[in-house]
Design a protein around this motif. Structure first.
Motif, PDB file in Angstrom:
ATOM      1  N   ILE A  40       0.841  -1.200   0.000  1.00 51.23           N
ATOM      2  CA  ILE A  40       0.000   0.000   0.000  1.00 51.23           C
ATOM      3  C   ILE A  40       0.877   1.252   0.000  1.00 51.23           C
ATOM      4  O   ILE A  40       0.624   2.196  -0.758  1.00 51.23           O
ATOM      5  N   ALA A  41       1.921   1.259   0.826  1.00 50.00           N
ATOM      6  CA  ALA A  41       2.816   2.416   0.884  1.00 50.00           C
ATOM      7  C   ALA A  41       3.500   2.647  -0.458  1.00 50.00           C
ATOM      8  O   ALA A  41       3.569   3.788  -0.937  1.00 50.00           O
ATOM      9  N   CYS A  42       3.994   1.577  -1.059  1.00 49.34           N
ATOM     10  CA  CYS A  42       4.660   1.705  -2.360  1.00 49.34           C
ATOM     11  C   CYS A  42       3.688   2.167  -3.435  1.00 49.34           C
ATOM     12  O   CYS A  42       4.046   2.998  -4.281  1.00 49.34           O
ATOM     13  N   GLU A  43       2.478   1.647  -3.392  1.00 50.81           N
ATOM     14  CA  GLU A  43       1.479   2.040  -4.381  1.00 50.81           C
ATOM     15  C   GLU A  43       1.208   3.543  -4.306  1.00 50.81           C
ATOM     16  O   GLU A  43       1.040   4.205  -5.328  1.00 50.81           O
ATOM     17  N   LYS A  44       1.189   4.085  -3.103  1.00 49.61           N
ATOM     18  CA  LYS A  44       0.898   5.509  -2.904  1.00 49.61           C
ATOM     19  C   LYS A  44       2.075   6.406  -3.258  1.00 49.61           C
ATOM     20  O   LYS A  44       1.874   7.562  -3.609  1.00 49.61           O
ATOM     21  N   THR A  45       3.295   5.893  -3.148  1.00 47.39           N
ATOM     22  CA  THR A  45       4.463   6.746  -3.348  1.00 47.39           C
ATOM     23  C   THR A  45       5.140   6.533  -4.697  1.00 47.39           C
ATOM     24  O   THR A  45       5.131   7.425  -5.541  1.00 47.39           O
ATOM     25  N   GLU A  46       5.691   5.367  -4.900  1.00 44.96           N
ATOM     26  CA  GLU A  46       6.496   5.138  -6.098  1.00 44.96           C
ATOM     27  C   GLU A  46       5.815   4.291  -7.165  1.00 44.96           C
ATOM     28  O   GLU A  46       6.327   4.148  -8.260  1.00 44.96           O
ATOM     29  N   GLY A  47       4.686   3.715  -6.831  1.00 42.37           N
ATOM     30  CA  GLY A  47       4.000   2.836  -7.767  1.00 42.37           C
ATOM     31  C   GLY A  47       4.449   1.397  -7.599  1.00 42.37           C
ATOM     32  O   GLY A  47       5.515   1.131  -7.056  1.00 42.37           O
ATOM     33  N   ILE A  48       3.612   0.478  -8.049  1.00 43.61           N
ATOM     34  CA  ILE A  48       3.929  -0.945  -7.936  1.00 43.61           C
ATOM     35  C   ILE A  48       3.738  -1.609  -9.292  1.00 43.61           C
ATOM     36  O   ILE A  48       3.016  -1.108 -10.158  1.00 43.61           O
ATOM     37  N   SER A  49       4.387  -2.743  -9.460  1.00 40.71           N
ATOM     38  CA  SER A  49       4.299  -3.496 -10.713  1.00 40.71           C
ATOM     39  C   SER A  49       2.918  -4.137 -10.843  1.00 40.71           C
ATOM     40  O   SER A  49       2.152  -4.199  -9.872  1.00 40.71           O
ATOM     41  N   SER A  50       2.631  -4.641 -12.008  1.00 47.72           N
ATOM     42  CA  SER A  50       1.343  -5.306 -12.210  1.00 47.72           C
ATOM     43  C   SER A  50       1.239  -6.564 -11.349  1.00 47.72           C
ATOM     44  O   SER A  50       0.166  -6.892 -10.845  1.00 47.72           O
ATOM     45  N   ALA A  51       2.356  -7.250 -11.151  1.00 44.85           N
ATOM     46  CA  ALA A  51       2.349  -8.442 -10.282  1.00 44.85           C
ATOM     47  C   ALA A  51       2.068  -8.051  -8.837  1.00 44.85           C
ATOM     48  O   ALA A  51       1.305  -8.731  -8.136  1.00 44.85           O
ATOM     49  N   GLU A  52       2.655  -6.955  -8.396  1.00 41.61           N
ATOM     50  CA  GLU A  52       2.400  -6.484  -7.038  1.00 41.61           C
ATOM     51  C   GLU A  52       0.969  -5.990  -6.889  1.00 41.61           C
ATOM     52  O   GLU A  52       0.337  -6.210  -5.855  1.00 41.61           O
ATOM     53  N   LYS A  53       0.444  -5.353  -7.922  1.00 43.30           N
ATOM     54  CA  LYS A  53      -0.946  -4.891  -7.899  1.00 43.30           C
ATOM     55  C   LYS A  53      -1.887  -6.084  -7.789  1.00 43.30           C
ATOM     56  O   LYS A  53      -2.853  -6.069  -7.031  1.00 43.30           O
ATOM     57  N   SER A  54      -1.595  -7.124  -8.523  1.00 40.74           N
ATOM     58  CA  SER A  54      -2.394  -8.346  -8.453  1.00 40.74           C
ATOM     59  C   SER A  54      -2.318  -8.957  -7.064  1.00 40.74           C
ATOM     60  O   SER A  54      -3.331  -9.384  -6.497  1.00 40.74           O
ATOM     61  N   GLU A  55      -1.119  -8.983  -6.487  1.00 44.53           N
ATOM     62  CA  GLU A  55      -0.936  -9.513  -5.133  1.00 44.53           C
ATOM     63  C   GLU A  55      -1.756  -8.699  -4.134  1.00 44.53           C
ATOM     64  O   GLU A  55      -2.464  -9.258  -3.288  1.00 44.53           O
ATOM     65  N   LEU A  56      -1.674  -7.381  -4.225  1.00 44.10           N
ATOM     66  CA  LEU A  56      -2.431  -6.517  -3.328  1.00 44.10           C
ATOM     67  C   LEU A  56      -3.932  -6.729  -3.501  1.00 44.10           C
ATOM     68  O   LEU A  56      -4.669  -6.810  -2.519  1.00 44.10           O
ATOM     69  N   ASP A  57      -4.371  -6.838  -4.736  1.00 43.12           N
ATOM     70  CA  ASP A  57      -5.800  -7.074  -4.999  1.00 43.12           C
ATOM     71  C   ASP A  57      -6.271  -8.376  -4.352  1.00 43.12           C
ATOM     72  O   ASP A  57      -7.367  -8.435  -3.789  1.00 43.12           O
ATOM     73  N   HIS A  58      -5.442  -9.410  -4.422  1.00 44.78           N
ATOM     74  CA  HIS A  58      -5.800 -10.685  -3.791  1.00 44.78           C
ATOM     75  C   HIS A  58      -5.915 -10.539  -2.274  1.00 44.78           C
ATOM     76  O   HIS A  58      -6.851 -11.050  -1.663  1.00 44.78           O
TER      77      HIS A  58
END
Length: 85
Positions: A40-58
């Motif tokens: 969540i912190a990375c998503e808000k600051t520097e962005g996350i990869s599509s794999a990380e986005k998928s992981e977070l969504d899960h």
């Protein structure tokens, strides 16, 4: 709607298939909490990869399901109290 029914069946299974007390008390591990916070912190600051986005969504989907299951388990516990069990 089939999706809503599938969610309802899954929630019912979790709430009835375990002890409602145990389900309500469940907490994810420290490692899982830290990983979610990191994503969540990375998503808000520097962005996350599509794999990380998928992981977070899960993680978020599982959290949502657990919240629904815990709510159902609390209903069972309240009903037991009301019946004097």
């Amino acid at each position: 709607m089939a999706v809503a029914k599938a969610y309802e069946e899954l929630i019912e299974f979790i709430a009835v298939g375990t002890s409602p007390d145990t389900l309500v008390a469940f907490q994810p591990s420290k490692e899982v909490k830290e990983r979610v916070a990191e994503l969540i912190a990375c998503e808000k600051t520097e962005g996350i990869s599509s794999a990380e986005k998928s992981e977070l969504d899960h993680y978020l989907q599982l959290e949502h399901l657990m919240r629904l299951a815990k709510a159902r388990a609390r209903q069972y516990l309240t009903a037991e109290i009301d019946r004097g069990l």
